[in-house]
Motif scaffolding. Sequence first.
Motif, mmCIF file in Angstrom:
data_model
loop_
_atom_site.group_PDB
_atom_site.id
_atom_site.type_symbol
_atom_site.label_atom_id
_atom_site.label_comp_id
_atom_site.label_asym_id
_atom_site.label_seq_id
_atom_site.Cartn_x
_atom_site.Cartn_y
_atom_site.Cartn_z
ATOM 1 N N THR A 1 -87.294 28.970 79.423
ATOM 2 C CA THR A 1 -87.183 30.284 80.055
ATOM 3 C C THR A 1 -88.351 30.493 81.001
ATOM 4 O O THR A 1 -89.366 29.797 80.926
ATOM 5 N N SER A 2 -88.213 31.480 81.873
ATOM 6 C CA SER A 2 -89.289 31.777 82.826
ATOM 7 C C SER A 2 -90.205 32.874 82.312
ATOM 8 O O SER A 2 -91.161 33.240 82.995
ATOM 9 N N TRP A 3 -89.935 33.396 81.134
ATOM 10 C CA TRP A 3 -90.732 34.488 80.580
ATOM 11 C C TRP A 3 -91.551 34.023 79.385
ATOM 12 O O TRP A 3 -91.131 33.127 78.649
ATOM 13 N N LEU B 1 -85.638 38.222 76.234
ATOM 14 C CA LEU B 1 -84.743 38.851 77.201
ATOM 15 C C LEU B 1 -84.953 40.360 77.247
ATOM 16 O O LEU B 1 -85.123 40.943 78.325
ATOM 17 N N TRP C 1 -76.406 34.064 77.583
ATOM 18 C CA TRP C 1 -77.752 33.638 77.976
ATOM 19 C C TRP C 1 -78.531 33.146 76.760
ATOM 20 O O TRP C 1 -79.167 32.089 76.802
ATOM 21 N N TRP D 1 -74.010 30.738 82.852
ATOM 22 C CA TRP D 1 -75.466 30.570 82.806
ATOM 23 C C TRP D 1 -75.861 29.103 82.994
ATOM 24 O O TRP D 1 -76.893 28.814 83.624
ATOM 25 N N THR E 1 -78.272 27.677 86.010
ATOM 26 C CA THR E 1 -79.436 26.818 85.766
ATOM 27 C C THR E 1 -79.365 25.572 86.631
ATOM 28 O O THR E 1 -80.369 25.137 87.216
ATOM 29 N N ARG F 1 -82.220 31.282 87.627
ATOM 30 C CA ARG F 1 -81.260 31.825 86.651
ATOM 31 C C ARG F 1 -81.773 33.139 86.067
ATOM 32 O O ARG F 1 -81.061 34.139 86.030
ATOM 33 N N ASP F 2 -83.016 33.148 85.608
ATOM 34 C CA ASP F 2 -83.555 34.342 84.972
ATOM 35 C C ASP F 2 -83.788 35.472 85.966
ATOM 36 O O ASP F 2 -83.806 36.663 85.580
ATOM 37 N N TRP G 1 -81.502 38.546 86.211
ATOM 38 C CA TRP G 1 -81.715 39.722 85.368
ATOM 39 C C TRP G 1 -82.633 40.740 86.042
ATOM 40 O O TRP G 1 -82.964 41.769 85.443
#
Length: 410
Positions: A64-66, A197, A275, A332, A336, A344-345, A348
């Motif tokens: 994930t990017s978070w 998320l 997701w 999703w 990606t 992708r992220d 949101w």
Amino acid sequence: MQQFMSQLQHLLSAPGSGPVNWDLARQVAASQLAATGDPAVSPFERNAVEEALRIADLWLEPATSWPSGIRTSVAWNRNEWIYKTLDVWRKLCDPVASRMVGAMGDLVPPEARAQLGPMQSMVATLGGALFGGQLGQALGSLAAEVLSAGDIGLPLGPAGTAALIPANIRAYGEGLELPEDEVRLYVALREAAHQRLFQHVPWLRGHVLTAVENYASGIRVNREAIEEAMGRLDPTDPESMQAIALEGIFTPEDTPAQKASLARLETVLALVEGWVGHVVDTAAGDRLPNVVRLGEAFRRRRAAGGPAEQTFAALVGLELRPRRLREASVLWAALTEHRGIAGRDAVWGHPDLLPSDDDFADPEGFAAARLDLDDELASFDFSAPGGPEEQAPGGETPPNRPDEGDADKS
């Protein structure tokens, strides 16, 4: 149910404080769990849950990017799940219940209302007790099935709190005939992904709960079903309360607006669940021997819904199943492939950037579309309704920003 009956006699002597008697709901749920069993969380299980969530967060880092969305890692028993999620259930159920209580009052003829005077408040008290008692039974059943705070796709628990229910995970693993530690780690991955998320997409909590509330606002009350249920009530025989069932009282309105509301709700539930499933399966990779089997089992479980979810849906007329889960997972995965993890992220970033119901039919086309996300985001007014500053129903403070995400993982 015996506790429900004894409490009811006391509750009818005082006016209720709302459309649902939530004290009674909690008591009935606790009584039901006491009868079926609610194992205490052992120190070993608590440590195992904390370790599983710690590992899950590490595995999710490259997927994930978070950063982590977990501020607190906890293990709950079934009663704790009910207690910690009751505030959100209140927001979701009160609007529907208020219409039932109002419909019960309308059943009293106008000429009789004047004669009843203050006694008419007992009708509302009875309605709140009826709904609270049966809602308590439904929540008690759900508490015996859910595996984590975010298990049914809604942000039910406190923001930033990742919670697993060890007793239910153990029972679910036995049903799958898989090692408990492997099932626990997979559930932890799902819970940790859910926390990322909802913590780092600040508008999402309010967006999901509002979608549920908007759909619920279109549910109508079946007055004939209320009359039938009340016809089985004998005021001189409290035991007759056991014969009353509220299933079927709430039915969706078959109108274009309600169909559109249902489509929006199903889309957002599917996007959240899709997701989470995609990210978890990517993070688990070849680390879990049975990851494919676990992923398929969880997809079937979420798509079909368990017996308790079906009971809840029959009671309040609201299903929480992401019907287009597989299509969302494919979408999703395509995002990606075409845009990378960060791209992708970034979808949101705002509700208007999310795939629509129509995009599910062409995931490759949506993913390959040449969108300059930076320009798209720059054109949005993020202070407008639906943007990241939007609060969840009830005036909750939005979750922390991504730069606050390096919270401790206990």
